[in-house]
Design a protein around this motif. Structure first.
Motif, PDB file in Angstrom:
ATOM      1  N   THR A  13      14.902  65.225  70.792  1.00  0.00           N
ATOM      2  CA  THR A  13      15.899  64.819  71.791  1.00  0.00           C
ATOM      3  C   THR A  13      17.217  64.421  71.152  1.00  0.00           C
ATOM      4  O   THR A  13      18.248  64.406  71.789  1.00  0.00           O
ATOM      5  CB  THR A  13      15.359  63.634  72.602  1.00  0.00           C
ATOM      6  OG1 THR A  13      15.045  62.566  71.716  1.00  0.00           O
ATOM      7  CG2 THR A  13      14.079  64.039  73.340  1.00  0.00           C
ATOM      8  N   SER A  14      17.181  64.085  69.826  1.00  0.00           N
ATOM      9  CA  SER A  14      18.420  63.654  69.176  1.00  0.00           C
ATOM     10  C   SER A  14      19.190  64.798  68.554  1.00  0.00           C
ATOM     11  O   SER A  14      20.370  64.663  68.285  1.00  0.00           O
ATOM     12  CB  SER A  14      18.111  62.608  68.118  1.00  0.00           C
ATOM     13  OG  SER A  14      17.291  63.177  67.130  1.00  0.00           O
ATOM     14  N   SER A  16      18.932  68.291  69.765  1.00  0.00           N
ATOM     15  CA  SER A  16      19.190  69.398  70.717  1.00  0.00           C
ATOM     16  C   SER A  16      20.039  68.884  71.880  1.00  0.00           C
ATOM     17  O   SER A  16      19.961  67.709  72.245  1.00  0.00           O
ATOM     18  CB  SER A  16      17.869  69.969  71.226  1.00  0.00           C
ATOM     19  OG  SER A  16      17.137  68.961  71.926  1.00  0.00           O
ATOM     20  N   THR A  17      20.844  69.781  72.475  1.00  0.00           N
ATOM     21  CA  THR A  17      21.728  69.439  73.600  1.00  0.00           C
ATOM     22  C   THR A  17      21.074  69.881  74.901  1.00  0.00           C
ATOM     23  O   THR A  17      20.476  70.969  74.980  1.00  0.00           O
ATOM     24  CB  THR A  17      23.092  70.137  73.453  1.00  0.00           C
ATOM     25  OG1 THR A  17      23.635  69.796  72.179  1.00  0.00           O
ATOM     26  CG2 THR A  17      24.045  69.693  74.538  1.00  0.00           C
ATOM     27  N   ASN A  18      21.254  69.050  75.901  1.00  0.00           N
ATOM     28  CA  ASN A  18      20.706  69.377  77.218  1.00  0.00           C
ATOM     29  C   ASN A  18      21.439  70.573  77.803  1.00  0.00           C
ATOM     30  O   ASN A  18      22.673  70.596  77.845  1.00  0.00           O
ATOM     31  CB  ASN A  18      20.865  68.166  78.150  1.00  0.00           C
ATOM     32  CG  ASN A  18      20.055  68.340  79.429  1.00  0.00           C
ATOM     33  OD1 ASN A  18      19.636  69.431  79.784  1.00  0.00           O
ATOM     34  ND2 ASN A  18      19.839  67.214  80.103  1.00  0.00           N
ATOM     35  N   PRO A  19      20.765  71.613  78.268  1.00  0.00           N
ATOM     36  CA  PRO A  19      21.444  72.802  78.866  1.00  0.00           C
ATOM     37  C   PRO A  19      22.321  72.435  80.050  1.00  0.00           C
ATOM     38  O   PRO A  19      23.382  73.050  80.266  1.00  0.00           O
ATOM     39  CB  PRO A  19      20.285  73.710  79.268  1.00  0.00           C
ATOM     40  CG  PRO A  19      19.145  73.273  78.395  1.00  0.00           C
ATOM     41  CD  PRO A  19      19.321  71.808  78.175  1.00  0.00           C
ATOM     42  N   ALA A  20      21.951  71.486  80.865  1.00  0.00           N
ATOM     43  CA  ALA A  20      22.762  71.102  82.019  1.00  0.00           C
ATOM     44  C   ALA A  20      24.108  70.541  81.574  1.00  0.00           C
ATOM     45  O   ALA A  20      25.157  70.855  82.145  1.00  0.00           O
ATOM     46  CB  ALA A  20      22.017  70.067  82.864  1.00  0.00           C
ATOM     47  N   GLU A  21      24.034  69.731  80.474  1.00  0.00           N
ATOM     48  CA  GLU A  21      25.294  69.184  79.978  1.00  0.00           C
ATOM     49  C   GLU A  21      26.175  70.283  79.409  1.00  0.00           C
ATOM     50  O   GLU A  21      27.407  70.263  79.559  1.00  0.00           O
ATOM     51  CB  GLU A  21      25.006  68.122  78.926  1.00  0.00           C
ATOM     52  CG  GLU A  21      24.301  66.881  79.471  1.00  0.00           C
ATOM     53  CD  GLU A  21      24.064  65.847  78.384  1.00  0.00           C
ATOM     54  OE1 GLU A  21      24.390  66.166  77.218  1.00  0.00           O
ATOM     55  OE2 GLU A  21      23.587  64.750  78.683  1.00  0.00           O
ATOM     56  N   GLU A  22      25.544  71.252  78.719  1.00  0.00           N
ATOM     57  CA  GLU A  22      26.341  72.377  78.192  1.00  0.00           C
ATOM     58  C   GLU A  22      27.023  73.141  79.333  1.00  0.00           C
ATOM     59  O   GLU A  22      28.188  73.547  79.234  1.00  0.00           O
ATOM     60  CB  GLU A  22      25.435  73.315  77.395  1.00  0.00           C
ATOM     61  CG  GLU A  22      24.935  72.725  76.090  1.00  0.00           C
ATOM     62  CD  GLU A  22      24.076  73.712  75.323  1.00  0.00           C
ATOM     63  OE1 GLU A  22      23.823  74.813  75.868  1.00  0.00           O
ATOM     64  OE2 GLU A  22      23.682  73.394  74.194  1.00  0.00           O
TER      65      GLU A  22
END
Length: 336
Positions: A13-14, A16-22
């Motif tokens: 979780t630290s 990788s980036t959340n797809p929704a945020e991208e």
């Protein structure tokens, strides 16, 4: 002795980036990029189009409203609410005279309506061309096109076309001036020169159609009209020439002609056609055998020929009753 060092697994979780945020970040960047692009020349073009269309619509509505009021006769002091004050009453006198002259000519209202609507059509077309040209040049300049050479080229082409079609442009400009100045209109009897004499059937921007008495339809280019004689505008004058023998008593002739003009003026079928009482002008010409008396009167436009015929016929009757004219009164005398 071997010491093992174990590295703890990283927290997924630290790193990788959340797809929704991208997606949100990408949408913001795209929106910012689009807004930066849209606030440039596209927004300027849109504003030019909106403002130009609004101005054009307002101009066309104003032109149409004014021309229709003129065509229908609205807004004159005779149709609007009565003015207040002596000075306003004074200003209303001229339109009252104009209305009286309009009532005298049955086709005056139609002529005014045709003139107003034709001029309105020309003004609307001119507004379309002017506003459209200004909008196009402003849009091209905002897009980045150098309009200087374009304007120069258009000027050269316009000059060339103007030289080639100068007679056509002259006809159109003359037609507009004819309508604006109200030199003549439908129903008027005119003399446009070169034998074009008759009743106007149609007035267009390029040509005027005149119907002669024998039925010939003349097409006269407005640019070729150097002079225009209108025989039925506002008022006309009936003129009747009467021949009497040279030896006739002038007092008897004048009395007979006076009775003739009084009879015509008192005729209930003709009385409403007069603006003034007819009169006898006197001897206007003399030959070895006859004298010419002239009867005249100011009459409604287009009625001069009927009044002239009535004056001549009545004058002949009165002269015969007075014994001035006989079967051989105007025949040449035999020389002894």
């Amino acid at each position: 002795m071997i010491v093992s060092t174990s590295v703890p697994d990283p927290d997924p979780t630290s790193t990788s980036t959340n797809p929704a945020e991208e997606f949100i970040e990408g949408g913001k960047e795209a929106g910012a990029t689009f807004w930066d692009w849209f606030t440039g020349w596209p927004l300027h073009v849109l504003i030019i189009l909106v403002v130009g269309i609004v101005v054009l619509v307002l101009l066309r509505r104003v032109i149409g409203h004014v021309t229709e009021r003129i065509a229908l006769g609205a807004g004159t002091p005779t149709t609007d609410a009565p003015a207040r004050g002596a000075w306003r009453s004074y200003l209303r006198r001229a339109p009252l005279v104009e209305d009286a002259l309009t009532m005298a000519n049955p086709l005056a209202h139609e002529r005014r309506a045709q003139r107003a609507r034709t001029v309105g059509s020309v003004l609307r077309s001119t507004a379309n061309v002017v506003v459209g040209t200004i909008m196009l040049l402003m849009i091209l300049q905002d897009v980045g096109v150098n309009v200087g050479p374009l304007v120069a080229s258009a000027g050269v082409v316009g000059v060339a076309v103007g030289f080639g079609a100068q007679s056509l442009v002259k006809d159109f400009i003359s037609g507009v001036l004819l309508l604006v100045e109200d030199q003549f209109g439908v129903g008027d009897t005119v003399d446009l020169g070169s034998g074009a004499i008759g009743t106007v059937e149609e007035v267009q921007l390029r040509v005027t159609q005149v119907r002669a008495f024998d039925g010939t339809l003349w097409y006269v280019r407005n640019g070729e009209i150097l002079r225009a004689g209108n025989l039925t505008q506002q008022w006309s004058r009936a003129v009747a020439e009467v021949l009497v023998p040279v030896g006739a008593d002038l007092g008897v002739v004048r009395a007979a002609l006076g009775r003739a003009v009084d009879r015509v003026h008192a005729d209930p079928e003709l009385a409403h056609l007069f603006f003034e009482a007819p009169s006898v002008r006197g001897v206007d010409a003399s030959t070895d055998f006859s004298m010419t008396f002239t009867l005249h009167a100011q009459v409604r436009p287009g009625e001069q020929w009927e009044i002239s015929r009535a004056l001549r016929e009545t004058a002949q009757e009165e002269l015969r009753t007075a014994g001035v004219l006989g079967a051989e009164a105007l025949e040449p005398r035999a020389e002894h």
